[in-house]
Design a protein around this motif. Structure first.
Motif, mmCIF file in Angstrom:
data_model
loop_
_atom_site.group_PDB
_atom_site.id
_atom_site.type_symbol
_atom_site.label_atom_id
_atom_site.label_comp_id
_atom_site.label_asym_id
_atom_site.label_seq_id
_atom_site.Cartn_x
_atom_site.Cartn_y
_atom_site.Cartn_z
ATOM 1 N N GLN A 263 -21.458 66.064 15.575
ATOM 2 C CA GLN A 263 -20.767 66.033 16.859
ATOM 3 C C GLN A 263 -21.359 64.972 17.783
ATOM 4 O O GLN A 263 -20.644 64.370 18.584
ATOM 5 C CB GLN A 263 -20.822 67.401 17.520
ATOM 6 N N ILE A 264 -22.663 64.703 17.645
ATOM 7 C CA ILE A 264 -23.279 63.658 18.459
ATOM 8 C C ILE A 264 -22.896 62.282 17.925
ATOM 9 O O ILE A 264 -22.660 61.346 18.697
ATOM 10 C CB ILE A 264 -24.808 63.839 18.501
ATOM 11 N N SER A 265 -22.814 62.130 16.594
ATOM 12 C CA SER A 265 -22.365 60.864 16.020
ATOM 13 C C SER A 265 -20.938 60.546 16.458
ATOM 14 O O SER A 265 -20.618 59.399 16.801
ATOM 15 C CB SER A 265 -22.429 60.918 14.486
ATOM 16 N N TYR A 266 -20.094 61.564 16.457
ATOM 17 C CA TYR A 266 -18.708 61.372 16.882
ATOM 18 C C TYR A 266 -18.640 60.999 18.361
ATOM 19 O O TYR A 266 -17.855 60.142 18.764
ATOM 20 C CB TYR A 266 -17.908 62.650 16.627
ATOM 21 N N PHE A 267 -19.518 61.636 19.165
ATOM 22 C CA PHE A 267 -19.567 61.288 20.585
ATOM 23 C C PHE A 267 -19.989 59.833 20.761
ATOM 24 O O PHE A 267 -19.420 59.106 21.582
ATOM 25 C CB PHE A 267 -20.541 62.221 21.303
ATOM 26 N N ALA A 268 -21.002 59.389 19.989
ATOM 27 C CA ALA A 268 -21.458 57.999 20.080
ATOM 28 C C ALA A 268 -20.342 57.035 19.687
ATOM 29 O O ALA A 268 -20.196 55.956 20.270
ATOM 30 C CB ALA A 268 -22.679 57.793 19.181
ATOM 31 N N TRP A 269 -19.540 57.430 18.686
ATOM 32 C CA TRP A 269 -18.396 56.596 18.279
ATOM 33 C C TRP A 269 -17.393 56.473 19.420
ATOM 34 O O TRP A 269 -16.848 55.394 19.673
ATOM 35 C CB TRP A 269 -17.743 57.211 17.044
ATOM 36 N N ARG A 270 -17.138 57.566 20.133
ATOM 37 C CA ARG A 270 -16.215 57.531 21.274
ATOM 38 C C ARG A 270 -16.774 56.652 22.390
ATOM 39 O O ARG A 270 -16.026 55.926 23.049
ATOM 40 C CB ARG A 270 -15.962 58.942 21.789
ATOM 41 N N VAL A 271 -18.104 56.721 22.594
ATOM 42 C CA VAL A 271 -18.731 55.875 23.612
ATOM 43 C C VAL A 271 -18.573 54.405 23.234
ATOM 44 O O VAL A 271 -18.220 53.558 24.059
ATOM 45 C CB VAL A 271 -20.220 56.236 23.776
ATOM 46 N N ALA A 272 -18.836 54.092 21.955
ATOM 47 C CA ALA A 272 -18.759 52.703 21.501
ATOM 48 C C ALA A 272 -17.350 52.141 21.613
ATOM 49 O O ALA A 272 -17.162 50.935 21.819
ATOM 50 C CB ALA A 272 -19.251 52.597 20.056
ATOM 51 N N ALA B 213 -25.834 65.008 26.018
ATOM 52 C CA ALA B 213 -26.136 66.169 26.861
ATOM 53 C C ALA B 213 -25.723 65.905 28.310
ATOM 54 O O ALA B 213 -25.223 66.806 28.998
ATOM 55 C CB ALA B 213 -27.629 66.494 26.783
ATOM 56 N N MET B 214 -25.937 64.666 28.790
ATOM 57 C CA MET B 214 -25.529 64.324 30.159
ATOM 58 C C MET B 214 -24.024 64.471 30.321
ATOM 59 O O MET B 214 -23.538 65.038 31.304
ATOM 60 C CB MET B 214 -25.955 62.886 30.477
ATOM 61 N N TRP B 215 -23.275 63.944 29.339
ATOM 62 C CA TRP B 215 -21.814 64.006 29.435
ATOM 63 C C TRP B 215 -21.324 65.448 29.309
ATOM 64 O O TRP B 215 -20.403 65.868 30.015
ATOM 65 C CB TRP B 215 -21.190 63.131 28.362
ATOM 66 N N THR B 216 -21.947 66.228 28.408
ATOM 67 C CA THR B 216 -21.563 67.628 28.237
ATOM 68 C C THR B 216 -21.811 68.410 29.520
ATOM 69 O O THR B 216 -20.958 69.197 29.954
ATOM 70 C CB THR B 216 -22.347 68.255 27.072
ATOM 71 N N ASN B 217 -22.962 68.175 30.143
ATOM 72 C CA ASN B 217 -23.271 68.878 31.384
ATOM 73 C C ASN B 217 -22.360 68.424 32.515
ATOM 74 O O ASN B 217 -21.972 69.218 33.375
ATOM 75 C CB ASN B 217 -24.740 68.648 31.761
ATOM 76 N N ARG B 218 -21.996 67.145 32.513
ATOM 77 C CA ARG B 218 -21.044 66.636 33.514
ATOM 78 C C ARG B 218 -19.735 67.391 33.440
ATOM 79 O O ARG B 218 -19.149 67.799 34.438
ATOM 80 C CB ARG B 218 -20.839 65.148 33.294
ATOM 81 N N LEU C 195 -33.654 66.995 28.782
ATOM 82 C CA LEU C 195 -34.580 66.383 27.826
ATOM 83 C C LEU C 195 -35.160 67.435 26.886
ATOM 84 O O LEU C 195 -35.237 67.219 25.669
ATOM 85 C CB LEU C 195 -35.692 65.664 28.586
ATOM 86 N N PHE C 196 -35.557 68.590 27.435
ATOM 87 C CA PHE C 196 -36.116 69.658 26.601
ATOM 88 C C PHE C 196 -35.079 70.157 25.606
ATOM 89 O O PHE C 196 -35.388 70.381 24.425
ATOM 90 C CB PHE C 196 -36.595 70.810 27.491
ATOM 91 N N ARG C 197 -33.828 70.319 26.066
ATOM 92 C CA ARG C 197 -32.764 70.800 25.183
ATOM 93 C C ARG C 197 -32.525 69.831 24.028
ATOM 94 O O ARG C 197 -32.380 70.238 22.871
ATOM 95 C CB ARG C 197 -31.480 70.983 25.980
ATOM 96 N N CYS C 198 -32.508 68.527 24.341
ATOM 97 C CA CYS C 198 -32.246 67.528 23.307
ATOM 98 C C CYS C 198 -33.374 67.475 22.281
ATOM 99 O O CYS C 198 -33.124 67.414 21.071
ATOM 100 C CB CYS C 198 -32.049 66.154 23.952
ATOM 101 N N LYS C 199 -34.621 67.477 22.765
ATOM 102 C CA LYS C 199 -35.760 67.427 21.838
ATOM 103 C C LYS C 199 -35.770 68.648 20.924
ATOM 104 O O LYS C 199 -35.996 68.530 19.716
ATOM 105 C CB LYS C 199 -37.063 67.350 22.635
ATOM 106 N N GLN C 200 -35.546 69.827 21.504
ATOM 107 C CA GLN C 200 -35.539 71.055 20.704
ATOM 108 C C GLN C 200 -34.390 71.046 19.701
ATOM 109 O O GLN C 200 -34.565 71.434 18.534
ATOM 110 C CB GLN C 200 -35.435 72.264 21.620
#
Length: 229
Positions: A96-105, A159-164, A180-185
């Motif tokens: 889901q993060i890879s797909y999000f990065a593709w949408r950003v790109a 995470a920033m976009w999801t929280n937005r 940051l803590f959520r992403c690292k974990q």
């Protein structure tokens, strides 16, 4: 059809139908579009000529322009873009993060700048700073990262976009430390799952190696009983 949204008798929008068919924000934007008092019948026109009539010459000119643009972009960008997409899809993050990065790109996230471009919103001002347009360039950033740092950076942006989006739907805004803590974990847990089968395989493939001379290994099997019979 758009025609169905018109109230021909009153020469206005059919607001009841619009309000029941679209989101409140979209219905408000549609209702604010002025209508012609004449309600002329729609007809097709050819935009490549001044009189709106199709000509073979104008179609040929469009085809040549498209061909030149395609050749220019393919020769200069194809190799670099192929390398970029390969690198993007190899990043070790959840799908889901890879797909999000593709949408950003591809700049297809529904930022306010994109929504204004699509005539969904009228104002593209960033709600965070209140000054700049909320475009992709404004919301995100570009840097050179290692593979691990790149994975964490993309996860943070996700995470920033999801929280937005959560905030826009009534949720709570998380602090930078929380994100940051959520992403690292999240990434640590994900990487641990990926590495678990590899570690198990390594344990199964381990072999006993005899000691070097003059040392010896002797296996002894014995038992002790409380009484003899």
């Amino acid at each position: 059809m758009v025609d169905d949204l018109n109230d021909l008798e009153n020469k206005s929008w059919n607001l009841n139908l619009i309000n029941s068919s679209f989101l409140p924000l979209e219905a408000e934007i549609i209702g604010g579009i002025p209508l012609s008092n004449w309600f002329l019948e729609d007809k097709q026109i050819w935009g490549a000529t001044s009189n709106g009539l199709f000509t073979v010459r104008s179609a040929y000119q469009i085809a040549m322009d498209l061909n030149r643009k395609e050749l220019a972009s393919s020769t200069s960008n194809d190799s670099g873009m192929r390398l970029f997409w390969r690198k993007l899809w190899k990043i070790n993050v959840p799908h889901q993060i890879s797909y999000f990065a593709w949408r950003v790109a591809n700049d297809i996230l529904p930022t306010k700048a994109n929504l204004v471009h699509r005539h969904v919103l009228l104002d593209d001002t960033c709600e965070e700073c209140g000054l700049m347009s909320e475009s992709m360039v404004h919301f995100f950033w570009e840097s050179n990262w290692s593979e691990e740092d790149l994975a964490l950076a993309i996860a943070i942006v996700w995470a920033m976009w999801t929280n937005r989006n959560e905030v826009r739907h009534g949720g709570l805004r998380k602090s930078g430390d929380q994100l940051l803590f959520r992403c690292k974990q999240y990434l640590d847990d994900y990487w641990a799952v990926l590495e678990a089968p590899v570690k198990m395989q390594q344990q199964l493939e381990s072999k006993w190696i005899p000691p070097d001379e003059p040392s010896y290994k002797i296996n002894v099997d014995g038992a002790v009983f409380a009484s003899k019979k």
